[in-house]
Design an enzyme around this catalytic site. Structure first.
Site, PDB file in Angstrom:
ATOM      1  N   LYS A 163       0.842  -1.198   0.000  1.00 14.59           N
ATOM      2  CA  LYS A 163       0.000   0.000   0.000  1.00 14.59           C
ATOM      3  C   LYS A 163       0.882   1.255   0.000  1.00 14.59           C
ATOM      4  O   LYS A 163       2.097   1.168   0.258  1.00 14.59           O
ATOM      5  CB  LYS A 163      -0.899  -0.012   1.236  1.00 14.59           C
ATOM      6  CG  LYS A 163      -0.131   0.076   2.566  1.00 14.59           C
ATOM      7  CD  LYS A 163      -1.042  -0.184   3.755  1.00 14.59           C
ATOM      8  CE  LYS A 163      -0.260  -0.093   5.063  1.00 14.59           C
ATOM      9  NZ  LYS A 163      -1.101  -0.473   6.229  1.00 14.59           N
ATOM     10  N   TYR A 179      14.304  31.481   4.519  1.00 14.64           N
ATOM     11  CA  TYR A 179      13.068  32.121   4.999  1.00 14.64           C
ATOM     12  C   TYR A 179      13.107  32.338   6.509  1.00 14.64           C
ATOM     13  O   TYR A 179      13.487  31.439   7.263  1.00 14.64           O
ATOM     14  CB  TYR A 179      11.853  31.239   4.691  1.00 14.64           C
ATOM     15  CG  TYR A 179      11.443  31.204   3.249  1.00 14.64           C
ATOM     16  CD1 TYR A 179      11.015  32.358   2.586  1.00 14.64           C
ATOM     17  CD2 TYR A 179      11.459  30.004   2.551  1.00 14.64           C
ATOM     18  CE1 TYR A 179      10.626  32.307   1.254  1.00 14.64           C
ATOM     19  CE2 TYR A 179      11.062  29.937   1.221  1.00 14.64           C
ATOM     20  CZ  TYR A 179      10.644  31.099   0.583  1.00 14.64           C
ATOM     21  OH  TYR A 179      10.253  31.050  -0.724  1.00 14.64           O
TER      22      TYR A 179
HETATM   23  C1  LIG Z   1      -0.432  -1.410   6.957  1.00 16.63           C
HETATM   24  C2  LIG Z   1      -1.000  -2.648   7.508  1.00 16.63           C
HETATM   25  C3  LIG Z   1      -0.195  -3.770   7.733  1.00 16.63           C
HETATM   26  C4  LIG Z   1       1.316  -3.744   7.598  1.00 16.63           C
HETATM   27  O1  LIG Z   1       1.880  -3.106   8.711  1.00 16.63           O
HETATM   28  P1  LIG Z   1       3.480  -2.982   8.901  1.00 16.63           P
HETATM   29  O2  LIG Z   1       3.608  -2.433  10.250  1.00 16.63           O
HETATM   30  O3  LIG Z   1       3.951  -2.040   7.843  1.00 16.63           O
HETATM   31  O4  LIG Z   1       4.038  -4.344   8.732  1.00 16.63           O
HETATM   32  C5  LIG Z   1      -0.810  -4.947   8.147  1.00 16.63           C
HETATM   33  N1  LIG Z   1      -2.150  -4.991   8.336  1.00 16.63           N
HETATM   34  C6  LIG Z   1      -2.950  -3.922   8.159  1.00 16.63           C
HETATM   35  C7  LIG Z   1      -4.411  -4.045   8.392  1.00 16.63           C
HETATM   36  C8  LIG Z   1      -2.403  -2.713   7.743  1.00 16.63           C
HETATM   37  O5  LIG Z   1      -3.189  -1.644   7.586  1.00 16.63           O
END
Ligand SMILES: *Cc1c(COP(=O)(O)O)cnc(C)c1O
Length: 355
Positions: A36, A252
């Site tokens: 993701k 800035y």
């Molecule tokens: C993002 C996510 C993961 C992965 O988490 P990590 O800490 O990056 O391993 C797993 N399960 C769900 C439901 C998530 O949203």
């Protein structure tokens, strides 16, 4: 000639991280790679390809649209909410869905693979009621859907020694294990990276590892100590070097005023690239193996560094912002955030190069 800002991603490091995670899995659990957020900023497709090469056999995304165009032969699960508008696209992509609501399930076409989510304490998606979760699974089956998974998600897996993790684990086990007989095709999955590394009892049939496959430490400490290799380095170059006399200011708001005469290097990367403004007077970069302090305000397109009174640095020299001993964990610590947000936050203006 270097480009203004470049994220170099080493797919082989992602592959090795996946091999390392797989070797830690117990009871024949499979490795799911979470890609993701454009692969936590690394590039979803390339990350997916590298993870599959490292033995991952499932892919997980959050947004329905992220399920489209992923490479390889594998199962893809959308972990997030799916709106009515997004549903056709997700199904078109062959994605499996996370469900917790009977009304939603009744709208799904027969054959859809669903993962029923029990909220054991994350308090986000899923139902907190185990009986309702079971009813959702039954409704899915009655509808002709396939109950492909039973799942939950931990709120505190990254806080070592926290007791709530164990409570969530028990709640999930108490609900899901007895359902194995009722839904023999369902895989049980709960663990993110931290849970995977922390407790084999959380592995069940499948784990969902995100941050660790990119070589980042879910505990925000030291990825190397976990035998994980960061896959991403961020570089830029010295675009200009010029003297700055005592009393002159840089940037800035004049947040840096030279206490003595020095040379200032301007590096063409800024918060428009995801190198955040909170790093104003609050970071270091590496040039030629030496660390230099960032001085003055981080602007959208540039930062400035103090090169000292007799600089060894010249225009065109490569500048490392993540890598060469600077970790995403270090940057995150300076910003009071987590490494996830650092790589995820690199914007589309930063080209990704794979090598
Ligand atoms: C993002 C996510 C993961 C992965 O988490 P990590 O800490 O990056 O391993 C797993 N399960 C769900 C439901 C998530 O949203």
């Amino acid at each position: 000639m270097p480009v203004r800002a470049l994220a170099r991603v080493d797919p082989a490091a992602i592959t090795r991280n996946c091999e390392r995670l797989r070797a830690a899995l117990t009871g024949g659990a499979a490795l799911g790679a979470v890609v993701k957020g454009d692969g936590y900023g690394h590039g979803a497709k390339e990350a997916a390809r590298a993870a599959l090469a490292g033995g991952a056999s499932w892919l997980f995304v959050a947004a329905p649209a992220e399920a489209a165009d992923l490479p390889g032969d594998h199962r893809v699960v959308v972990m997030g909410a799916v709106s009515e508008e997004e549903l056709p696209g997700a199904l078109q992509a062959g994605a499996e869905l996370t469900v917790w609501d009977e009304r939603f399930v009744r709208r799904l076409p027969a054959g859809t693979r669903v993962h029923v989510k029990l909220d054991t304490g994350m308090g986000r998606l899923g139902t907190r009621d185990p009986e309702e979760a079971t009813r959702v699974a039954e409704a899915a089956e009655a509808r002709g859907c396939v109950v492909a998974g039973l799942m939950t998600h931990f709120a505190t897996a990254d806080e070592r020694g926290d007791a709530f993790f164990g409570e969530q684990l028990e709640r999930f086990r108490a609900w899901a294990e007895p359902l194995r007989a009722r839904f023999p095709g369902a895989v049980l999955h709960a663990a993110n990276s931290a849970a995977t590394l922390r407790d084999p009892a959380a592995h069940f049939d499948l784990v969902r590892c995100g941050v660790a496959i990119y070589g980042l430490d879910p505990f925000q400490e030291d990825a190397a100590a976990l035998e994980l290799e960061p896959a991403l380095t961020l570089t830029s170059y010295v675009a200009a070097v010029k003297p700055c006399e005592r009393g002159e200011s840089v940037g800035y708001g004049r947040k840096f005023v030279a206490a003595q005469s020095t040379f200032v290097g301007t590096i063409p990367i800024g918060y428009g690239d995801g190198w955040r403004r909170g790093l104003t007077n609050n970071a270091e970069v590496v040039i030629g193996g030496v660390r230099y302090p960032v001085i003055g305000t981080v602007s959208m397109d540039n930062i400035t560094v103090d090169l000292g009174r007799e600089p060894w640095v010249g225009e065109g020299d490569v500048v490392t912002l993540i890598g060469a001993g600077i970790t995403a964990e270090e940057i995150a610590g300076r910003l009071d955030t987590i490494n996830y947000e650092i790589t995820c936050g690199l914007t589309a203006r930063v080209p990704r190069e794979y090598a």
